[in-house]
Structures are given as C-alpha cells and as structure tokens.
Design a protein around this motif. Sequence first.
Motif, mmCIF file in Angstrom:
data_model
loop_
_atom_site.group_PDB
_atom_site.id
_atom_site.type_symbol
_atom_site.label_atom_id
_atom_site.label_comp_id
_atom_site.label_asym_id
_atom_site.label_seq_id
_atom_site.Cartn_x
_atom_site.Cartn_y
_atom_site.Cartn_z
ATOM 1 N N LYS A 59 -57.954 -4.805 25.505
ATOM 2 C CA LYS A 59 -58.323 -4.441 24.349
ATOM 3 C C LYS A 59 -59.087 -3.053 24.684
ATOM 4 O O LYS A 59 -59.659 -2.720 25.299
ATOM 5 C CB LYS A 59 -59.520 -5.397 23.794
ATOM 6 N N LYS A 86 -57.903 -2.971 19.464
ATOM 7 C CA LYS A 86 -56.591 -3.260 19.520
ATOM 8 C C LYS A 86 -55.940 -3.469 20.848
ATOM 9 O O LYS A 86 -56.547 -3.009 21.780
ATOM 10 C CB LYS A 86 -55.914 -1.783 18.910
ATOM 11 N N SER A 140 -49.330 -12.630 17.219
ATOM 12 C CA SER A 140 -48.891 -11.237 17.198
ATOM 13 C C SER A 140 -48.125 -10.733 15.989
ATOM 14 O O SER A 140 -48.168 -9.626 15.795
ATOM 15 C CB SER A 140 -47.799 -11.009 18.449
ATOM 16 N N SER A 191 -50.430 -12.096 9.940
ATOM 17 C CA SER A 191 -51.979 -11.428 9.343
ATOM 18 C C SER A 191 -52.638 -12.996 9.019
ATOM 19 O O SER A 191 -52.154 -14.023 8.487
ATOM 20 C CB SER A 191 -51.625 -10.596 8.280
ATOM 21 N N GLU A 206 -48.869 -5.180 14.736
ATOM 22 C CA GLU A 206 -50.048 -5.320 13.816
ATOM 23 C C GLU A 206 -51.375 -4.999 14.927
ATOM 24 O O GLU A 206 -52.091 -4.517 14.348
ATOM 25 C CB GLU A 206 -50.315 -6.480 12.905
ATOM 26 N N HIS A 207 -51.298 -5.937 15.677
ATOM 27 C CA HIS A 207 -52.465 -5.827 16.701
ATOM 28 C C HIS A 207 -52.478 -4.721 17.858
ATOM 29 O O HIS A 207 -53.231 -4.897 18.611
ATOM 30 C CB HIS A 207 -52.736 -7.110 17.263
ATOM 31 N N LEU A 218 -52.623 -12.010 23.417
ATOM 32 C CA LEU A 218 -53.607 -12.097 22.473
ATOM 33 C C LEU A 218 -54.494 -13.416 22.448
ATOM 34 O O LEU A 218 -55.668 -13.373 22.444
ATOM 35 C CB LEU A 218 -53.038 -11.750 21.199
ATOM 36 N N LYS A 250 -58.586 -14.581 21.997
ATOM 37 C CA LYS A 250 -58.928 -15.352 20.747
ATOM 38 C C LYS A 250 -58.385 -16.720 20.951
ATOM 39 O O LYS A 250 -57.394 -17.131 21.063
ATOM 40 C CB LYS A 250 -58.299 -14.567 19.441
#
Length: 432
Positions: A24, A29, A194, A197, A355-356, A378, A382
């Motif tokens: 990150k 991001k 990934s 949203s 998006e991330h 990701l 998370k």
Amino acid sequence: MMEDKIIVGLDIGTTKICAIVGKKNEYGKLEILGMGKAVSDGVIRGIVTNIDKTVRAIEKAIAEASDQSGIDIGVVNVGIAGQHIKSAVHHGGITREDKDGEITIEDLTRLNSDMHRIVTPPGSEIIHVMPQDYIVDYEDGIMDPVGMTGVKLEADFHIITAQTNAINNINKCVKKAGLQIENLILEPLASSLSVLSDEEKEAGVCLVDIGGGTTDVAVFYDNIIRHTAVIPFGGNIITSDIKQGCMVMEHQAELLKTKFGKAISEEASPNEIVSIPGLRNRPPKEISIKNLAHIIEARMEEIIELVHTEIISSGYNKKLAAGIVVTGGGSQLTNLSQLFEYMTGLDTRIGYPNEHLGKSKVDAAKSPMFATTVGLVLSGFKALDIREARYSEAPSFKGEGKKKIKQGNKFFSNILEKTKGLLIDDFDDKIN
C-alpha cells in the motif's frame, strides 16, 4: 505501518499460475512491485492433478515476481477454486448468561467459532464462515448486534467448504516450492475485492469470474456475500469447441478466440476471413469470423444460462441493482457484456482490477485476467467481511472501548485466520 507491509498473491489457475507482489502506498492504494506468471500444465478445472508440473510453474512465477520486485518471497496468499467448492447457509445461535448486559464482540466470536464445528460431508472441510443477518431475541434483520441487549443471539452463516484432498494438494505444491501459505482464499471472494466497489456490494451485484477451467459466481447484497457457486466450464471449453469446429490446432484455436472472437455472431461480418498456416505440406486454412462467432456464442450462451440459474436460485435476482460484473480472462471476448445483458436482463460491465491500484510499473496487472491475483494481494490488507471496517473505525464502545475494538479485528480476521487451520494437522488450535 501499512505502507511497510508487503503481500504476495499466488493464483494457481487452470491456464496460468500468477504471482503478484504489492504494498500500500501513502494514499492507501495498492502498488504492484512485481509480477510473474507461468503456464499451468498440472491443474485441471482448478484442481491440482500433477504436483511436479505445478511446483515448477509456481517456482517460475515466484522467481519472476521476486526478480522484478527485488523482494525475497517466502509467504503467499493462495486462491482456491474448482467444482469441488460447495456453499450453504447454516443457522446458529448461543444463549448469553448476562441478559442485562450488552452484546459484545466476544459473543460474536463465540457464535462464529461454533459454526466451525458443524459437521461437513466426508472428505470436505470448511474454508470460510461468513455471518449474514443476526437475530437478537427473535428480532431478525440485524446487521450489527454489538451494543444491543438480549439473551438469545442467532445468525445465518454463509459457509463454504472445499475438498480436503484439493486443499492438501495445494498446500503440498506451495511447500515444495519453498513457500508458506498465509491465507487460503476462495477465488471469487478475492476477485470481488479487486473489481467490485462497496457501493455495488451494497446495492446488490453478481460477480462472474470466467477462468480457464471454471466460472465462479458470487452474489453480494447489503455489503454481505449471499451466494457462491462454481460452474465447471470456462474459457478452455470454448477453445476446445473452436478446435473441433474449425479443425485447427489447439494453440491456433486459442489465438482465434483471443484475437478474433466475438460473443455475438450478428456482430461479425460474413465477409471477414482469417487465414492460418496449414499443417506440414498443406495449404493455409481459411476460417470465417462469422462461423467462429457462432461457435463461441453457442458455448457462452450455455455458460450464461448456468450463471443466470445460480442468480435465480440465490433469491436475489430482483435485488441486483448493480447488475453483473464479469471479470477473468474469459471476460475479454468482444460483445460479451451485451450478451449477458440480453440473456439475463441485468446491467453488465467488465470488471478491471484498477479501482484500488495506484501508480505501478506493471500495467499488465490491470487486465481482468489478473483480477483474482490482485484480489489475493488485497485480501492480505483487508478482511473479507466489510463489517470489520465499521468496528475498527469506531472511536470506542461503551465501557472497555479500546479493548473491544481490538477484539473486533480479531473476530473478523477469523474469516482468514481459520483457513490457516486447514493447512496443519492440529485442527484444535485456538485463534490467538
């Protein structure tokens, strides 16, 4: 510091094995540091069928990612998929002794842990237990019961199981490649991190991940996963159809599919012809793009019908305001989103894992083909249940606020932490 944490995702797929190294950045991001991939010859429909070939492919992908990132890779987040994956909703409950006290995250932890003890079919093991709606003293539809008072705490849980042999074979391959598994994640859940949203998950959305050997389906509503399924058809069966229908070699069929394939035959020109080299001492072979599209459309319609059946069986067919998001290598067919919309009546878009993503030197990672691998990275940052964020972001709870926040992180990390227990012999270890 989150910026100092480096996560590696390893996708052991039917057509390719891919490793991505990420961290990150200061803006939260994901920055891709390196990526490696290798042809997957030892996996069929998500299941490892040849240990040695799979180990060699893992070593090649990891070495390439390590060289590109400059990171010595030892621990990975691994995806699991395949027709053996099963899901079901189970009901569980506990009776609290302190009827006047508030429901705490320890109560949720106890309820969640109890669900890991349910009896599964022989030869299968639980890989994910995800709470859906809670019920407090027979009052249902409660999303977050922490802080409420009540004696009877119940919940519906989405429980996902996998074959023990499939888990053991993945573990064996990763260990033989000199790596350790940090978490074992269901691939459509990783892909959802990934390409989807939070707004889409809230409104209701179906994720369709078309891989080489399987098509994974995951339905989300109110930010909670409601249904998962694995369809035993993917991009490889389309390639096989082209090979037989056009009487060409397999690698030629794959090239025809990726470079000239269309999901809707009406969009193909009847006058467009592709010439491919013939076999030894034979003239080139001419393939009609229109005929190619007919072959692809027929098989894609079959896959979409199966996807639509899963959406209907989930019970959320009329609640998917965000429609369908299609990702994976098979999503790159021209006109595929239009075919999905025509057959299901739901809005459809192609899901890109950007998006991330922050600025990165590895632009290839933004392809839908690598959505699962990016999602595995990701997932290291998370937990899979979105409600973790609600607890961790809260300033405090009544009484022992800070202590409870820490326990909240532990509860939701159980979704990932419990998978570690599948990779060792002692299944009675308690979560720290």
